[in-house]
Design a protein around this motif. Structure first.
Motif, PDB file in Angstrom:
ATOM      1  N   TYR A 161      59.903  36.682  70.032  1.00 51.18           N
ATOM      2  CA  TYR A 161      58.442  36.541  70.313  1.00 51.18           C
ATOM      3  C   TYR A 161      58.399  36.570  71.783  1.00 51.18           C
ATOM      4  CZ  TYR A 161      54.072  34.362  71.671  1.00 51.18           C
ATOM      5  OH  TYR A 161      52.588  34.211  72.095  1.00 51.18           O
ATOM      6  N   ALA A 162      57.189  37.443  72.299  1.00 52.61           N
ATOM      7  CA  ALA A 162      57.069  37.949  73.532  1.00 52.61           C
ATOM      8  C   ALA A 162      55.807  37.160  73.930  1.00 52.61           C
ATOM      9  CB  ALA A 162      56.679  39.392  73.851  1.00 52.61           C
ATOM     10  N   PRO A 163      55.741  36.273  74.739  1.00 57.96           N
ATOM     11  CA  PRO A 163      54.801  35.267  75.205  1.00 57.96           C
ATOM     12  C   PRO A 163      53.704  36.154  75.827  1.00 57.96           C
ATOM     13  CG  PRO A 163      56.667  34.676  76.508  1.00 57.96           C
ATOM     14  CD  PRO A 163      57.159  35.843  75.375  1.00 57.96           C
ATOM     15  N   ASN A 164      52.600  35.257  76.069  1.00 57.72           N
ATOM     16  CA  ASN A 164      51.550  36.017  76.863  1.00 57.72           C
ATOM     17  C   ASN A 164      51.701  35.650  78.212  1.00 57.72           C
ATOM     18  OD1 ASN A 164      49.231  37.323  77.150  1.00 57.72           O
ATOM     19  ND2 ASN A 164      47.626  35.734  76.444  1.00 57.72           N
ATOM     20  N   ASN A 165      52.703  36.571  78.719  1.00 54.75           N
ATOM     21  CA  ASN A 165      53.046  36.384  80.010  1.00 54.75           C
ATOM     22  C   ASN A 165      53.421  37.731  80.725  1.00 54.75           C
ATOM     23  OD1 ASN A 165      54.451  36.141  82.525  1.00 54.75           O
ATOM     24  ND2 ASN A 165      55.176  34.007  81.929  1.00 54.75           N
ATOM     25  N   GLU A 196      51.887  48.886  89.972  1.00 52.83           N
ATOM     26  CA  GLU A 196      52.650  47.655  89.714  1.00 52.83           C
ATOM     27  C   GLU A 196      52.906  47.487  88.288  1.00 52.83           C
ATOM     28  OE1 GLU A 196      50.747  44.688  93.323  1.00 52.83           O
ATOM     29  OE2 GLU A 196      49.735  44.809  91.236  1.00 52.83           O
ATOM     30  N   LEU A 197      54.270  47.221  87.990  1.00 47.60           N
ATOM     31  CA  LEU A 197      54.666  47.072  86.786  1.00 47.60           C
ATOM     32  C   LEU A 197      54.406  45.629  86.173  1.00 47.60           C
ATOM     33  CD1 LEU A 197      58.334  48.277  86.980  1.00 47.60           C
ATOM     34  CD2 LEU A 197      56.394  49.542  86.119  1.00 47.60           C
ATOM     35  N   PHE A 198      54.291  45.592  84.865  1.00 48.90           N
ATOM     36  CA  PHE A 198      54.318  44.350  83.926  1.00 48.90           C
ATOM     37  C   PHE A 198      54.345  44.624  82.771  1.00 48.90           C
ATOM     38  CE2 PHE A 198      50.221  46.737  83.586  1.00 48.90           C
ATOM     39  CZ  PHE A 198      49.892  46.735  82.254  1.00 48.90           C
ATOM     40  N   ASP A 199      54.911  43.586  82.026  1.00 48.81           N
ATOM     41  CA  ASP A 199      55.518  43.446  80.555  1.00 48.81           C
ATOM     42  C   ASP A 199      54.480  44.437  79.573  1.00 48.81           C
ATOM     43  OD1 ASP A 199      57.357  41.825  81.760  1.00 48.81           O
ATOM     44  OD2 ASP A 199      57.195  40.312  80.342  1.00 48.81           O
ATOM     45  N   ARG A 200      54.828  45.158  78.947  1.00 43.98           N
ATOM     46  CA  ARG A 200      54.199  45.793  77.822  1.00 43.98           C
ATOM     47  C   ARG A 200      53.772  45.145  76.711  1.00 43.98           C
ATOM     48  NH1 ARG A 200      53.491  51.351  77.121  1.00 43.98           N
ATOM     49  NH2 ARG A 200      54.999  51.688  78.425  1.00 43.98           N
ATOM     50  N   PHE A 201      54.883  44.219  76.303  1.00 44.20           N
ATOM     51  CA  PHE A 201      54.487  43.392  74.937  1.00 44.20           C
ATOM     52  C   PHE A 201      54.194  42.054  75.535  1.00 44.20           C
ATOM     53  CE2 PHE A 201      57.576  46.773  73.662  1.00 44.20           C
ATOM     54  CZ  PHE A 201      56.856  47.331  72.619  1.00 44.20           C
ATOM     55  N   ARG A 202      52.955  41.466  75.008  1.00 44.86           N
ATOM     56  CA  ARG A 202      52.695  40.102  75.276  1.00 44.86           C
ATOM     57  C   ARG A 202      51.998  39.482  74.210  1.00 44.86           C
ATOM     58  NH1 ARG A 202      50.801  43.493  79.080  1.00 44.86           N
ATOM     59  NH2 ARG A 202      48.645  42.950  78.409  1.00 44.86           N
ATOM     60  N   ASP A 203      52.354  38.432  73.808  1.00 40.32           N
ATOM     61  CA  ASP A 203      51.468  37.508  72.796  1.00 40.32           C
ATOM     62  C   ASP A 203      51.950  38.241  71.513  1.00 40.32           C
ATOM     63  OD1 ASP A 203      50.555  35.554  71.417  1.00 40.32           O
ATOM     64  OD2 ASP A 203      48.589  36.226  71.530  1.00 40.32           O
ATOM     65  N   ARG A 204      53.113  38.691  71.137  1.00 39.21           N
ATOM     66  CA  ARG A 204      53.349  39.686  70.038  1.00 39.21           C
ATOM     67  C   ARG A 204      54.775  39.233  69.426  1.00 39.21           C
ATOM     68  NH1 ARG A 204      50.403  44.344  69.106  1.00 39.21           N
ATOM     69  NH2 ARG A 204      48.935  44.791  70.853  1.00 39.21           N
ATOM     70  N   VAL A 205      54.863  39.252  68.252  1.00 34.18           N
ATOM     71  CA  VAL A 205      55.846  39.051  67.268  1.00 34.18           C
ATOM     72  C   VAL A 205      56.650  40.328  67.271  1.00 34.18           C
ATOM     73  CG1 VAL A 205      57.072  38.613  64.997  1.00 34.18           C
ATOM     74  CG2 VAL A 205      54.951  37.411  65.713  1.00 34.18           C
ATOM     75  N   ALA A 218      64.179  50.243  70.453  1.00 31.11           N
ATOM     76  CA  ALA A 218      62.866  50.153  70.722  1.00 31.11           C
ATOM     77  C   ALA A 218      62.263  48.784  70.135  1.00 31.11           C
ATOM     78  CB  ALA A 218      61.932  51.487  70.114  1.00 31.11           C
ATOM     79  N   PHE A 219      61.118  48.602  70.410  1.00 30.56           N
ATOM     80  CA  PHE A 219      60.350  47.356  69.511  1.00 30.56           C
ATOM     81  C   PHE A 219      58.935  47.743  68.978  1.00 30.56           C
ATOM     82  CE2 PHE A 219      62.833  45.342  72.925  1.00 30.56           C
ATOM     83  CZ  PHE A 219      63.486  44.047  72.138  1.00 30.56           C
ATOM     84  N   SER A 220      58.764  47.182  68.080  1.00 32.14           N
ATOM     85  CA  SER A 220      57.365  47.338  67.513  1.00 32.14           C
ATOM     86  C   SER A 220      56.957  45.841  67.642  1.00 32.14           C
ATOM     87  CB  SER A 220      57.400  47.668  65.948  1.00 32.14           C
ATOM     88  OG  SER A 220      55.987  47.767  65.534  1.00 32.14           O
ATOM     89  N   GLY A 221      55.547  45.516  68.008  1.00 31.75           N
ATOM     90  CA  GLY A 221      55.171  44.168  68.507  1.00 31.75           C
ATOM     91  C   GLY A 221      53.846  44.002  67.601  1.00 31.75           C
ATOM     92  N   ARG A 222      53.804  42.889  66.767  1.00 26.46           N
ATOM     93  CA  ARG A 222      52.545  42.597  66.294  1.00 26.46           C
ATOM     94  C   ARG A 222      51.728  41.488  66.712  1.00 26.46           C
ATOM     95  NH1 ARG A 222      49.478  39.804  62.898  1.00 26.46           N
ATOM     96  NH2 ARG A 222      48.818  40.791  60.823  1.00 26.46           N
ATOM     97  N   ILE A 223      50.548  41.848  67.129  1.00 30.76           N
ATOM     98  CA  ILE A 223      49.763  40.768  67.805  1.00 30.76           C
ATOM     99  C   ILE A 223      49.720  39.643  67.075  1.00 30.76           C
ATOM    100  CG2 ILE A 223      47.454  41.576  66.687  1.00 30.76           C
ATOM    101  CD1 ILE A 223      48.100  40.813  70.443  1.00 30.76           C
ATOM    102  N   LEU A 224      49.838  38.414  67.751  1.00 26.90           N
ATOM    103  CA  LEU A 224      49.672  36.961  67.148  1.00 26.90           C
ATOM    104  C   LEU A 224      48.190  36.684  67.047  1.00 26.90           C
ATOM    105  CD1 LEU A 224      51.693  35.222  65.698  1.00 26.90           C
ATOM    106  CD2 LEU A 224      51.783  33.847  67.845  1.00 26.90           C
TER     107      LEU A 224
END
Length: 606
Positions: A161-165, A196-205, A218-224
């Motif tokens: 899980y990628a938190p909303n950060n 400026e860089l920021f995390d591509r994946f946020r709040d995703r499984v 690679a990753f595939s992120g599903r929105i929570l």
């Protein structure tokens, strides 16, 4: 820090490993004569030119020239160093690897590809920890548990899980002193208008995508928490290690079952693959797009020749299945369709009906593509209406006419005749008329078949355009490798090969024999001290069709041919000068050159 792997451990791994078992995890091998053959995993080909010699524990591709032992194979296919490949092969054979030989995972100073692979592995560990061990991950864990995914399955697929950060992962890698240029190339980050860089994946499984060797690429992120305008799924962008046209989700886990079951199941979604895996159906994969690419088909062709499509059972899923059935016309495969009942997707069906019901559907419910098409056409027509009956019949016959098997044609003609209450004879007459029309329209030369023939001709060609001198060198070097008395005699006489590559391999052979005090050369072990070019050459020589024994006359002829190479070159030069002299009419020079030619040829004949 890992210590140098000693020769004793390398010898242990070599003695306990069969190269066929390792390569069979990547290539579908079939016995042909003494060796095994398959499609080369290093380049695309239609005709198998990749050979494995089990008795010598080596491989060689007659088309691209790659060759080596089991460690070289793993180095090539997984982009690993020699120590890493030794450890990988040991782990494949359940051979215990002492901790001091383990290669450190924290080295970010290697090649770009290895650096990115290490970064993705570290990111996956972080996301997994957040999911399973922190309060931030609790909502995502509840979501997955609600879809009947237990902790064991979550760990098997390394879900996270990628938190909303917006800078959690960014700070994680900055603390590891990863350069900004590497961060930008990784695909793990996006940048704002200020750069400026920021995390591509946020709040995703987070669902890791691995390559065929199991490396996360690679990753595939599903929105929570679904929000307007936000995509349900987000995939990593393409990088130096990730090409969505090549990647197949779960291929690394599914390879063994694909080979054992002799078929692969193609799903639409990652969750379908995971649910099927839980139910015991472990030969499922999913592509990164809506249809299989040529690269993905080639990868699968090395493992199986049967693809079964199992897409969603709702209307969009049926339409996707229709597109797949009509577009998948690669003649390396047979195809089947598994239709999920009640308009459910595989995941929904498994959760409602149970894993055993799905396994039964997979094992006993595979339709032929033609059977699926007939059912698909029926969905769109009212068969109590005469106009729709004719339309249905015309569409069906346009597909049946493509079948090559008379038995299949008769079976489906009978099925339509029964359903529409018309005679088989009248349908067969329609088919005959359709065949004649198609024959008139068919071009004289089928481009697809022509291209295939050219490709097969190219990939089947063995590099055999050697002159008499080089053929002598190759044969002599082969005998020197396999018979100690020949290399001892050559060394004692101060013999030298003409071409640098053969002399280099011969020098390495002499050095290996002296250092190991060995008369009999272990080909697989000898490979470990050679550079890439020498490994390829050694594998190529060892795969030559040679008799079991040599004759002294044969060896003498080879040596004489090579020793006289300068004279043969001189003959060629004189002939070239004679042609030039004749062109300008210089009779005196022609006479002088002719005398030289006679003298050189006399020396050659002696």
């Amino acid at each position: 820090m890992a210590t140098r792997i000693p020769q004793e451990f390398i010898d242990e791994v070599t003695s306990k490993t069969n190269i066929v078992d390792v390569i069979s995890k990547y290539v579908q091998l079939k016995k042909s004569g003494k060796n095994l053959f398959g499609l080369c995993p290093f380049h695309e080909e239609r005709t198998p030119s990749f050979s494995v010699a089990e008795d010598k524990q080596i491989f060689h591709c007659f088309s691209c020239g790659r060759g080596g032992n089991v460690f070289k194979f793993i180095m090539e296919i997984e982009s690993k160093s020699f120590p890493e490949s030794v450890i990988e092969v040991a782990q494949m054979g359940n051979i215990s690897v002492p901790d001091q030989y383990q290669v450190s995972d924290n080295n970010y100073q290697s090649s770009d590809s290895q650096t990115l692979i290490k970064m993705y592995e570290e990111a996956a560990k972080l996301y997994s920890h957040i999911l399973l061990k922190t309060e931030n991950g609790t909502p995502a864990l509840k979501y997955l548990n609600g879809r009947d995914l237990d902790d064991k399955l979550i760990e098997t697929f390394n879900l996270g899980y990628a938190p909303n950060n917006s800078n959690l992962l960014l700070q994680f890698f900055k603390n590891r002193k990863i350069d900004d240029s590497v961060l930008r190339k990784s695909g793990l980050f996006a940048e704002n208008q200020e750069g400026e860089l920021f995390d591509r994946f946020r709040d995703r499984v987070m669902v890791p995508i691995t390559d065929e060797s199991g490396n996360i690429i690679a990753f595939s992120g599903r929105i929570l928490n679904k929000a307007d305008g936000v995509a349900k799924y987000m995939n990593s962008p393409e990088t130096s290690i990730f090409n969505k046209s090549k990647a197949l989700f779960n291929l690394n886990n599914a390879k063994k079952t694909i080979r054992d079951n002799k078929n692969v199941i193609l799903f639409e979604g990652f969750m379908d693959v995971i649910s099927a895996y839980k139910s015991g159906v472990t030969n499922g994969v999913a592509s990164m797009g809506t249809s299989l690419t040529d690269q993905q088909l080639y990868t699968l062709s090395r493992l199986t020749d049967q693809i079964n499509i199992c897409y969603d059972g709702d209307d969009p899923g049926v339409e996707a299945t229709y597109r797949a059935v009509t577009q998948l016309n690669d003649d390396r495969f047979s195809y089947g369709v598994i239709s999920v009942p009640n308009k459910k997707d595989p995941d929904e069906y498994i959760r409602s009906e149970g894993g055993e019901a799905f396994k039964n559907l997979v094992n006993n419910g595979v339709q032929t593509p033609m059977s699926f098409l007939l059912n698909y056409f029926k969905r769109n027509y009212n068969l109590s209406n005469e106009h729709d009956q004719i339309e249905f019949l015309n569409r069906s016959l346009n597909e049946i006419v493509k079948l090559q098997s008379p038995v299949e044609v008769d079976m489906y003609v009978g099925r339509i005749a029964d359903e529409m209450n018309v005679s088989k004879e009248s349908i067969n007459k329609e088919l005959d008329t359709l065949r004649r029309r198609m024959a008139i329209k068919r071009p004289a030369n089928n481009n697809r078949n022509a291209e295939k023939a050219v490709l097969e001709k190219v990939t089947a060609t063995v590099h055999s355009n050697y002159d008499r001198i080089e053929k002598s060198e190759r044969c002599l070097l082969y005998w020197a490798i396999n018979f100690p008395e020949i290399r001892i005699n050559l060394k004692g006489n101060g013999f030298n090969f003409v071409h640098v590559n053969y002399q280099s391999l011969f020098n390495s052979l002499l050095s290996y024999g002296e250092q190991n005090d060995a008369e009999e050369i272990n080909i697989s072990d000898f490979m470990n001290v050679l550079d890439n070019d020498e490994k390829n050459l050694l594998a190529e020589l060892e795969m030559m069709p040679m008799p079991a024994e040599y004759s002294d006359q044969e060896i003498n002829d080879y040596v004489n041919n090579i020793n006289n190479s300068d004279l043969e070159t001189k003959v060629s030069d004189i002939n070239h000068q004679l042609k030039q002299a004749a062109m300008v009419g210089d009779n005196k020079l022609q006479l002088e050159l002719t005398k030289q030619l006679i003298d050189v040829r006399r020396l050659l004949s002696n």
